[in-house]
Design a protein around this motif. Structure first.
Motif, PDB file in Angstrom:
ATOM      1  N   ARG A  32      54.329  21.037  75.323  1.00  0.00           N
ATOM      2  CA  ARG A  32      53.792  22.288  74.783  1.00  0.00           C
ATOM      3  C   ARG A  32      53.965  23.480  75.702  1.00  0.00           C
ATOM      4  N   TYR A  33      53.812  23.303  77.023  1.00  0.00           N
ATOM      5  CA  TYR A  33      53.767  24.449  77.926  1.00  0.00           C
ATOM      6  C   TYR A  33      55.063  24.528  78.736  1.00  0.00           C
ATOM      7  N   GLU A  34      55.887  25.502  78.434  1.00  0.00           N
ATOM      8  CA  GLU A  34      57.162  25.668  79.129  1.00  0.00           C
ATOM      9  C   GLU A  34      56.968  26.494  80.396  1.00  0.00           C
ATOM     10  N   LEU A  35      57.447  25.971  81.524  1.00  0.00           N
ATOM     11  CA  LEU A  35      57.366  26.687  82.791  1.00  0.00           C
ATOM     12  C   LEU A  35      58.510  27.692  82.870  1.00  0.00           C
ATOM     13  N   VAL A  36      58.175  28.957  83.121  1.00  0.00           N
ATOM     14  CA  VAL A  36      59.172  30.025  83.118  1.00  0.00           C
ATOM     15  C   VAL A  36      59.486  30.504  84.528  1.00  0.00           C
ATOM     16  N   GLU A  37      58.435  30.785  85.331  1.00  0.00           N
ATOM     17  CA  GLU A  37      58.659  31.390  86.649  1.00  0.00           C
ATOM     18  C   GLU A  37      57.544  30.987  87.607  1.00  0.00           C
ATOM     19  N   HIS A  38      57.933  30.574  88.829  1.00  0.00           N
ATOM     20  CA  HIS A  38      56.949  30.285  89.872  1.00  0.00           C
ATOM     21  C   HIS A  38      56.466  31.606  90.471  1.00  0.00           C
ATOM     22  N   ILE A  39      55.156  31.846  90.394  1.00  0.00           N
ATOM     23  CA  ILE A  39      54.594  33.132  90.828  1.00  0.00           C
ATOM     24  C   ILE A  39      54.168  33.097  92.284  1.00  0.00           C
ATOM     25  N   ASN A  40      53.337  32.129  92.660  1.00  0.00           N
ATOM     26  CA  ASN A  40      52.866  32.022  94.029  1.00  0.00           C
ATOM     27  C   ASN A  40      52.140  30.690  94.216  1.00  0.00           C
ATOM     28  N   ASN A  41      51.799  30.407  95.476  1.00  0.00           N
ATOM     29  CA  ASN A  41      50.946  29.267  95.798  1.00  0.00           C
ATOM     30  C   ASN A  41      49.612  29.787  96.303  1.00  0.00           C
ATOM     31  N   ASP A  42      48.531  29.047  96.039  1.00  0.00           N
ATOM     32  CA  ASP A  42      47.249  29.492  96.559  1.00  0.00           C
ATOM     33  C   ASP A  42      46.930  28.754  97.856  1.00  0.00           C
ATOM     34  N   SER A  43      45.770  29.104  98.449  1.00  0.00           N
ATOM     35  CA  SER A  43      45.425  28.562  99.759  1.00  0.00           C
ATOM     36  C   SER A  43      45.113  27.082  99.723  1.00  0.00           C
ATOM     37  N   ALA A  44      44.881  26.518  98.538  1.00  0.00           N
ATOM     38  CA  ALA A  44      44.577  25.088  98.424  1.00  0.00           C
ATOM     39  C   ALA A  44      45.819  24.277  98.078  1.00  0.00           C
ATOM     40  N   GLY A  45      46.993  24.892  98.112  1.00  0.00           N
ATOM     41  CA  GLY A  45      48.214  24.168  97.835  1.00  0.00           C
ATOM     42  C   GLY A  45      48.574  24.069  96.370  1.00  0.00           C
ATOM     43  N   ARG A  46      47.898  24.798  95.520  1.00  0.00           N
ATOM     44  CA  ARG A  46      48.228  24.773  94.092  1.00  0.00           C
ATOM     45  C   ARG A  46      49.349  25.756  93.803  1.00  0.00           C
ATOM     46  N   LEU A  47      50.191  25.399  92.871  1.00  0.00           N
ATOM     47  CA  LEU A  47      51.300  26.252  92.472  1.00  0.00           C
ATOM     48  C   LEU A  47      50.911  26.995  91.200  1.00  0.00           C
ATOM     49  N   VAL A  48      51.184  28.277  91.164  1.00  0.00           N
ATOM     50  CA  VAL A  48      50.866  29.085  89.991  1.00  0.00           C
ATOM     51  C   VAL A  48      52.167  29.500  89.318  1.00  0.00           C
ATOM     52  N   TRP A  49      52.313  29.139  88.047  1.00  0.00           N
ATOM     53  CA  TRP A  49      53.511  29.431  87.273  1.00  0.00           C
ATOM     54  C   TRP A  49      53.167  30.308  86.079  1.00  0.00           C
ATOM     55  N   ARG A  50      54.094  31.163  85.720  1.00  0.00           N
ATOM     56  CA  ARG A  50      54.042  31.825  84.419  1.00  0.00           C
ATOM     57  C   ARG A  50      54.713  30.911  83.417  1.00  0.00           C
ATOM     58  N   GLY A  51      54.056  30.702  82.278  1.00  0.00           N
ATOM     59  CA  GLY A  51      54.599  29.812  81.276  1.00  0.00           C
ATOM     60  C   GLY A  51      54.431  30.364  79.874  1.00  0.00           C
ATOM     61  N   VAL A  52      54.856  29.570  78.903  1.00  0.00           N
ATOM     62  CA  VAL A  52      54.739  29.947  77.499  1.00  0.00           C
ATOM     63  C   VAL A  52      54.220  28.744  76.726  1.00  0.00           C
ATOM     64  N   ASP A  53      53.200  28.963  75.928  1.00  0.00           N
ATOM     65  CA  ASP A  53      52.739  27.954  74.973  1.00  0.00           C
ATOM     66  C   ASP A  53      53.723  27.989  73.804  1.00  0.00           C
ATOM     67  N   VAL A  54      54.568  26.966  73.699  1.00  0.00           N
ATOM     68  CA  VAL A  54      55.634  27.004  72.698  1.00  0.00           C
ATOM     69  C   VAL A  54      55.100  26.766  71.294  1.00  0.00           C
ATOM     70  N   VAL A  55      53.838  26.304  71.169  1.00  0.00           N
ATOM     71  CA  VAL A  55      53.247  26.111  69.851  1.00  0.00           C
ATOM     72  C   VAL A  55      52.693  27.429  69.323  1.00  0.00           C
ATOM     73  N   LEU A  56      51.875  28.108  70.130  1.00  0.00           N
ATOM     74  CA  LEU A  56      51.256  29.366  69.713  1.00  0.00           C
ATOM     75  C   LEU A  56      52.074  30.585  70.117  1.00  0.00           C
ATOM     76  N   ARG A  57      53.157  30.365  70.888  1.00  0.00           N
ATOM     77  CA  ARG A  57      54.028  31.453  71.325  1.00  0.00           C
ATOM     78  C   ARG A  57      53.260  32.550  72.049  1.00  0.00           C
ATOM     79  N   ARG A  58      52.493  32.166  73.022  1.00  0.00           N
ATOM     80  CA  ARG A  58      51.762  33.140  73.825  1.00  0.00           C
ATOM     81  C   ARG A  58      51.973  32.821  75.301  1.00  0.00           C
TER      82      ARG A  58
END
Length: 519
Positions: A32-58
């Motif tokens: 359902r969730y397509e990964l588009v672009e890696h934005i940044n990492n946070d201080s706890a080691g989590r990766l933040v991506w911009r994505g698209v919900d391919v079902v609701l197109r948002r």
């Protein structure tokens, strides 16, 4: 923009935790969730991506960590808890998934900037800082009303969208968090917005450490003993009432108000800049009027701060001048002040009496309002929404064709009579399913329980409380945009759009429970 994950960003050179389970652009998570672009990492080691919900197109933000499993438990639990609280000033949480080799949270994508990024260009004007503090306090009031804690209020988790909406993101939960820490963090947000400095460097909130790479935030200005300077000592033009409120929230010796009381007080101060009265020195001042109603912050304890509403009899200026009343208790001796403070703008004789404690209000009567009904078949069982049992409630009939009552009605709702006027802080509505749309209205009169009376009632109830919910993603709606200077007796929870039943058998909604908090 930078979509923060939780807390600050990691340094640019921070190495990845591992490679197994690492996401790649174009990958689709959970089908359902397509990964588009890696934005940044946070201080706890989590990766933040911009994505698209391919079902609701948002667009969505995907906060991901690998591995998943036990290491992701706290992140997922916090996301599940946050998804249950729907509020205009909270980032919506859509999904939380653990795939063992990795886990991820899918939430609302916000086009805009974090408060940290916004203040990088310079401190904000007092009116803007007040508006942001009001939004954060309102979000916390909704979280705290459920008994939960946010635990991660920080300039990086306060986000301002391009259209001006202020939202709080990335809640955390563990045993070290408390509602009091959340409230004191609002003081930190105000201080940071007014000065560009973060006052919690020596005793940071989680995710609020002030010292790594591009995520670094300047520490507060301090004297030789380590005590922070007040905002008015750092920059000119900060109003005395806002300076006092900020410093009181940061003072561990002063008991803070509850989040809903703080939100109500900041809402009183959140006045358009053109309505502020400027004295000849340029500093915003608020004149106390002994006849004014006491401020809700009077119950919090602390220094005496001027409050009131003074009418300005001028052709071009008619403003609502609001300040903050006594925080109760004795003023501190000048000998005990670590940093010099400005004098109060009103004598202690004007300190107001403590405000009543917030509690669950008794609902004297509820009634189904159905202006467009023909057989009045849906007006029964209204009492089930106030019986304390969320497993049993009132529900609409099933409608065909679409979510707006099959095109047969503009809506229907539940009328609430508190029996007498009250100061109302919030109304929480528990629903049977997600994707409903509704609003809360207030009025001044009752009408006969008939189709004609319901038409009159709906036409007369024109005061909207807070923002309406449109196709919301949870089963709880919390309305807390009440005017602290007004009292309310009659309210109307008005449903504008029904969700589709999972079975595909039309559109229908149940209201399980309605709770009103106030004094």
């Amino acid at each position: 923009m930078t979509q923060v994950g939780e807390g600050q960003e990691a340094e640019e050179t921070a190495p990845p935790v591992m490679t197994f389970g690492a996401p790649t652009a174009g990958e689709i998570l959970a089908e359902r969730y397509e990964l588009v672009e890696h934005i940044n990492n946070d201080s706890a080691g989590r990766l933040v991506w911009r994505g698209v919900d391919v079902v609701l197109r948002r667009p969505v933000a995907v906060v991901l960590r690998y591995p998943g499993g036990d290491s992701a438990t706290e992140m997922l639990q916090a996301a599940v808890a946050a998804s249950r609280v729907i509020h205009p000033n909270l980032v919506g949480v859509y999904d939380a998934i653990d795939e063992d080799e990795r886990a991820y949270v899918v939430r609302e994508w916000v086009d805009g900037n974090s408060l940290r990024e916004m203040v990088a260009d310079g401190p904000l004007d007092p009116a803007r800082a007040t508006a942001i503090g009001n939004a954060v306090a309102s979000a916390l009031a909704a979280v705290h009303a459920t008994g939960m804690v946010h635990g991660n209020v920080h300039p990086g988790t306060v986000m301002i969208s391009d259209d001006g909406r202020v939202v709080l993101a990335d809640a955390r939960t563990d045993g070290a968090d408390s509602q009091e820490n959340d409230i004191r963090a609002v003081g930190g947000i105000l201080y940071f917005a007014l000065t560009g400095h973060w006052p919690h460097a020596e005793a940071p909130l989680r995710g609020a450490t002030a010292g790594h790479g591009r995520a670094a935030i300047p520490d507060a200005v301090r004297d030789a003993s380590g005590a922070i300077a007040a905002p008015r000592q750092v920059r000119a033009g900060v109003p005395a009432y806002l300076d006092d409120l900020t410093m009181d929230l940061l003072d561990a010796e002063i008991a803070p108000p509850s989040s809903d009381v703080l939100a109500a007080e900041l809402a009183r101060l959140d006045v358009p800049a053109e309505d502020h009265f400027l004295d000849q020195t340029g500093t915003i001042r608020f004149t106390a009027d002994p006849g004014d109603d006491p401020s809700p912050l009077a119950a919090a304890g602390g220094r005496k701060v001027a409050v009131g509403i003074a009418g300005l009899l001028a052709v071009a200026l008619v403003g609502l001048l609001i300040g903050i009343s006594a925080l109760g208790g004795d003023d501190k001796s000048p000998d005990t002040e670590p940093v010099a403070r400005p004098s109060n703008s009103a004598p202690s004789s004007q300190a107001s009496a403590p405000a009543p404690a917030v509690r669950k209000l008794n609902v004297e009567e509820v009634r189904i309002v159905d202006p467009d009904s023909r057989d009045r078949a849906e007006v029964r069982d209204a009492e089930k929404v106030i019986d304390g049992d969320e497993d049993e409630g009132w529900e609409t009939q099933s409608y065909r064709n679409n979510g707006k009552f099959g095109g047969l009605k503009d809506g229907m709702g539940i009328w609430i009579d508190l029996g007498a006027p009250h100061t109302v802080k919030s109304v929480q509505v528990v629903l049977s399913s997600t994707d409903a749309s509704a609003e809360l209205l207030a009025g001044d009169a009752d009408f006969p329980p008939s189709s004609a009376g319901d038409k009159q009632l709906k036409a007369a109830y024109t005061t909207r409380i807070g923002q309406p919910f449109e196709g919301h993603d949870g089963t709880k709606m919390t309305f807390n945009g009440f005017d602290a200077d007004k009292t309310y007796r009659y309210l109307l929870f008005w449903i504008t759009e029904l969700p589709e039943k999972d079975s595909g058998d039309g559109w229908k909604l149940g209201v399980q429970e309605i709770t009103v908090q106030g004094s």
